[in-house]
Design an enzyme around this catalytic site. Structure first.
Site, mmCIF file in Angstrom:
data_model
loop_
_atom_site.group_PDB
_atom_site.id
_atom_site.type_symbol
_atom_site.label_atom_id
_atom_site.label_comp_id
_atom_site.label_asym_id
_atom_site.label_seq_id
_atom_site.Cartn_x
_atom_site.Cartn_y
_atom_site.Cartn_z
ATOM 1 N N CYS A 1 0.873 -1.167 0.000
ATOM 2 C CA CYS A 1 0.000 0.000 0.000
ATOM 3 C C CYS A 1 0.913 1.220 0.000
ATOM 4 O O CYS A 1 2.030 1.162 -0.496
ATOM 5 C CB CYS A 1 -0.937 -0.024 1.207
ATOM 6 S SG CYS A 1 -0.078 -0.041 2.791
ATOM 7 N N HIS B 1 -4.819 12.840 0.153
ATOM 8 C CA HIS B 1 -5.424 11.525 -0.095
ATOM 9 C C HIS B 1 -6.820 11.720 -0.675
ATOM 10 O O HIS B 1 -7.711 12.228 -0.002
ATOM 11 C CB HIS B 1 -5.498 10.733 1.209
ATOM 12 C CG HIS B 1 -5.744 9.267 1.041
ATOM 13 N ND1 HIS B 1 -6.962 8.754 0.674
ATOM 14 C CD2 HIS B 1 -4.910 8.203 1.189
ATOM 15 C CE1 HIS B 1 -6.881 7.429 0.614
ATOM 16 N NE2 HIS B 1 -5.640 7.068 0.914
#
Length: 655
Positions: free
Chosen positions: A32, A576
Site C-alpha cells: 500500500c 489523499h
C-alpha cells in the site's frame, strides 16, 4: 533505481524471504502507500522479531492474515519491486492480495468477516437505538415518569426513536451489505424499502395470525405478500444478491441505455428473487434456528437450557429473536411462568462479559474503550446488537466467550428452577420480572454473575491464543496507532529536496474546490483520529487537485489516489483523494505530474472522475495531512466553509 540502492534492496529482499519462511511459504505480496504486505501459508514460520531488525524496516505486525512490514511511502515501492521480482510475484494488486488472504479463511471465518464488515458501517445507528431502548425501558417503569405528562411524553418520543431504528434495521443491513459486496448502496436501500413496504402484511402480525395475508401465483409458485420485519438474514442475502445483479447488469447493458435499464433490471430481478427464493430460504433458515433452540430447552433438560442460553444470542443475528415474545406469551398463558426470559437474560449479560474481557485485553486503546463502554452499558438494559456486531462477532473470539458464559448461566437457571412472571425486559430491569418463589431474586442475580464472569474469563483466556492477529498488537512495544504514525513520518524521507531558507510562517492554499470540513468529520478512523497527523479535509465539488503551495512532488502513489508533497520550506503533507479508493487500483484517476516535479501554487496535480468514484460507492472526501510537523511548529486552520484555489486554509507557524 541506481545500482547501490538496488543492491541494498536485494539484500533486504533476500533476508526478508528467509525470515518469512522461504519462498515456498509466500502466498502473495503487494504494497500500500507505506507497507509491504505479505500473505504467508503459515504465519508461524515468520520470525517477526528478526524482521523488525531488517535494514530500513520501521516495524512489523500481523493484521488481516497479512504480515505487514513498515517501510514508508516511496521506499516501499522500491523494496516491493525488488522483493516481488525475486519471488516471481510481480503485478499483484491489494485486491489480489486480499483474495489470497481470504483463501486462508475457512467458510465460517469468511461468513463472520462478511457479517462484521456489513455491520461496522451501521453500528452508530444500532448503538443509538440500543441506548435509547434501554433508557426508555428504565423510565417507563418509574411511577413519577408515568405521573408526569411531560416526562411521559418525552419517554414516548424516546421509545419511538429507538423503535424506528430497529424497525428499519433490515433496510440498513441491505444497504450496507450491497455496499460491502460491490453494488451501488442506493440499490440496497431500494431493496430494503421493498422488504418493509406498507403494501405487505407485517411479518409479526402475520406470524400471530392477526392480519390477512394475500397470496400471489407466479410461475406456479404461491407467493405470500408478507414483509420482512426483523429479517436480518434475508436482508444480508438480498444485499449480496443485489450487489451481484448490479455489477452484472452494469457490465452487460450497453452504455447508451445503462443508466436507465441497469438499475431497473437489478430492482426487478432482485424483487422477484426476494419473494420467490431468497425470502423463503432466509425465513426457513431463521425459523429452523429458532425452533431448534426452543425444542432443546423443552426436551434436553439441563443440556437444553445450557445450549439455548449459549446459542440464543446467535438468533439475534437473524433478527428472529422478536418471535420469542409470542412464545413467551404462550408460556405465560399455559403455565403462568416464563423460563425463556431468564435464559435470554443470562445469554445477554454473558456477551457483556465478553465485551469487558476484550476491553481488558485492549485497555490502552482509546478507540476500543470508546466502543466497548457504551456497548456494555446497552447490554445492561438488554440490548446486545452493539456488543455483538461491533465487537464480539467482529473479533471472533469474544463471541465464543459470550456463548460459553451464557451456557453457564443457563445451567444455573435450570438448577434453580428460575423463571419470570412476564416478558419484554431483561438483565437489570428484568429482575423486576423474576418469579420470587424459591429465592427467585437471589437466583436471578447469581445466574447473571456466573454468566458475566464466564463470558469475561473465557474471553480473556481465548484472547491469549486467538488475538495475536489483531491490528492493535504492539510493534516494538508501541501501539499500532503509534507505529503507523512513525511509519508515515518516513513518507518523505526517500527523496532529496532542495529547501529554501527556513521561515517563521508559511501559508497553504486550497488544494481543490468544494466545502472545507474539520478533519474529525472524515469517515475514516485513521484520518479522523489524526493517526497520520493533523490537517483539514474537503468535500470536493470538482474532480481536481491543485498544489497548495510552491514545492516538490515527492511521490505519486501507483494508484494515483494520493500523493506526498513537500513545500519549499520543508513542510511535508499527504493529500489523499477519497476513502478506501486504493481499491480502485488507479481507475478514474489521472496524474498530471510525476515524482520529483517542482510545482507552483495552484498547479493542477491530479484529476479524477468524481461521479464515477461516488457511483462505485466510495466517499470522495479529500484529507490533507501534515505528516511530520516539527514540535516547534503549529497549525492555524481557517474556519470550515467554501474552498477555492485562492482560499487560505492553513498557516504553519513557529511557536
Amino acid at each position: 533505481m541506481d545500482a547501490d540502492k538496488r543492491q541494498r534492496y536485494e539484500k533486504i529482499s533476500t533476508e526478508l524471504t528467509k525470515l518469512v519462511g522461504g519462498r515456498e511459504n509466500i502466498q502473495g505480496v503487494a504494497h500500500c502507500a507505506t507497507r509491504l504486505r505479505i500473505v504467508l501459508k503459515d504465519n508461524d514460520l515468520a520470525d517477526l522479531k528478526a524482521i523488525e531488525d531488517v535494514d530500513l524496516a520501521k516495524g512489523v505486525f500481523v493484521a488481516g492474515d497479512q504480515v505487514q512490514i513498515i517501510f514508508g511511502a516511496g521506499l516501499v515501492n522500491d523494496v516491493y519491486e525488488v522483493f516481488a521480482e525475486q519471488n516471481n510475484m510481480k503485478n499483484m494488486s491489494l485486491s489480489d492480495l486480499k483474495t489470497e488472504a481470504n483463501k486462508k479463511m475457512n467458510p465460517l471465518q469468511r461468513i463472520i468477516k462478511a457479517l462484521s464488515d456489513v455491520f461496522v458501517d451501521i453500528m452508530p445507528g444500532i448503538l443509538a437505538a440500543a441506548l435509547l431502548t434501554g433508557l426508555s425501558g428504565v423510565l417507563g417503569n418509574l411511577d413519577f415518569v408515568k405521573a408526569s405528562d411531560t416526562l411521559y411524553g418525552i419517554n414516548r418520543l424516546i421509545n419511538i426513536s429507538s423503535g424506528a431504528i430497529f424497525g428499519f434495521l433490515p433496510l440498513a443491513v441491505a444497504y450496507s451489505a450491497c455496499k460491502r459486496f460491490g453494488g451501488r448502496p442506493i440499490l440496497g436501500i431500494v431493496m430494503g424499502c421493498i422488504m418493509l413496504s406498507d403494501s405487505l402484511a407485517n411479518a409479526y402480525s402475520a406470524a400471530q395470525g392477526t392480519v390477512e395475508v394475500t397470496t400471489l401465483h407466479i410461475f406456479g409458485l404461491g407467493v405470500q405478500l408478507v414483509g420482512f420485519q426483523g429479517g436480518i438474514i434475508v436482508a444480508l442475502l438480498m444485499g449480496f444478491v443485489t450487489a451481484k445483479l448490479d455489477r452484472f447488469f452494469e457490465k452487460k447493458v450497453p452504455e447508451v441505455i445503462r443508466l436507465l435499464l441497469s438499475p431497473l433490471l437489478t430492482t426487478l430481478v432482485g424483487a422477484l428473487l426476494l419473494f420467490t427464493v431468497i425470502g423463503p430460504v432466509g425465513r426457513g433458515l431463521s425459523s429452523g434456528i429458532t425452533n431448534a433452540l426452543v425444542w432443546m430447552t423443552q426436551n434436553l433438560g439441563v443440556v437444553g437450557y445450557g445450549v439455548f442460553a449459549g446459542l440464543q444470542q446467535l438468533v439475534v443475528i437473524t433478527g428472529l429473536h422478536h418471535i420469542f415474545g409470542a412464545i413467551e406469551a404462550q408460556l405465560l398463558a399455559d403455565t403462568g411462568r416464563n423460563f425463556l426470559n431468564p435464559l435470554m437474560s443470562v445469554a445477554i449479560i454473558a456477551q457483556g462479559g465478553a465485551v469487558l474481557g476484550y476491553l481488558v485485553l485492549h485497555r490502552k486503546n482509546v478507540k476500543v474503550r470508546e466502543l466497548c463502554v457504551p456497548s456494555f452499558i446497552s447490554v445492561l438494559f438488554g440490548i446486545t446488537e452493539p456488543a455483538l456486531f461491533g465487537i464480539n462477532l467482529r473479533y471472533r473470539f469474544p463471541i465464543i466467550g459470550g456463548c460459553v458464559g451464557g451456557a453457564l448461566g443457563g445451567i444455573i437457571v435450570y438448577t434453580t428452577n428460575l423463571a419470570a412472571v412476564g416478558f419484554g425486559t431483561t438483565v437489570v430491569p428484568g429482575i423486576a420480572l423474576a418469579d420470587p418463589a424459591g429465592n427467585g431474586y437471589v437466583n436471578y442475580i447469581i445466574a447473571h454473575i456466573i454468566a458475566i464472569a464466564g463470558g469475561f474469563f473465557v474471553t480473556l483466556v481465548l484472547g491469549r491464543f486467538m488475538d495475536k492477529d489483531s491490528a492493535e498488537q504492539d510493534v516494538e512495544g508501541k501501539s499500532f496507532s503509534e507505529a503507523t504514525r512513525e511509519e508515515e513520518k518516513e513518507t518523505l524521507g526517500t527523496k532529496k529536496i532542495v529547501l529554501e531558507q527556513v521561515v517563521d510562517q508559511e501559508v497553504f492554499f486550497g488544494y481543490t474546490e468544494g466545502k472545507q470540513i474539520v478533519i474529525e468529520e472524515v469517515k475514516d478512523e485513521t484520518f479522523a483520529g489524526k493517526v497520520l497527523g493533523d490537517g483539514v479535509a474537503v468535500i470536493p465539488s470538482v474532480g481536481k487537485v491543485y498544489a497548495p503551495a510552491d514545492g516538490t512532488i515527492v511521490n505519486i502513489f501507483e494508484t494515483k489516489h494520493a500523493l506526498c508533497f513537500a513545500s519549499n520550506h520543508g513542510t511535508e503533507i499527504l493529500i489523499h483523494i477519497g476513502v478506501d479508493t486504493v481499491n480502485l487500483k488507479g481507475k478514474y484517476f489521472t496524474a498530471h505530474v510525476k515524482d520529483g516535479d517542482i510545482v507552483k501554487k495552484g498547479q493542477l496535480l491530479i484529476t479524477f472522475d468524481k461521479e464515477q468514484i461516488e457511483k462505485a460507492g466510495y466517499d470522495t472526501t479529500i484529507p490533507m495531512i501534515f505528516t511530520d510537523l516539527p514540535d516547534d511548529k503549529r497549525l492555524m486552520k481557517a474556519a470550515p466553509g467554501p474552498m477555492t484555489k485562492n482560499t487560505e486554509i492553513i498557516t504553519v507557524s513557529v511557536g
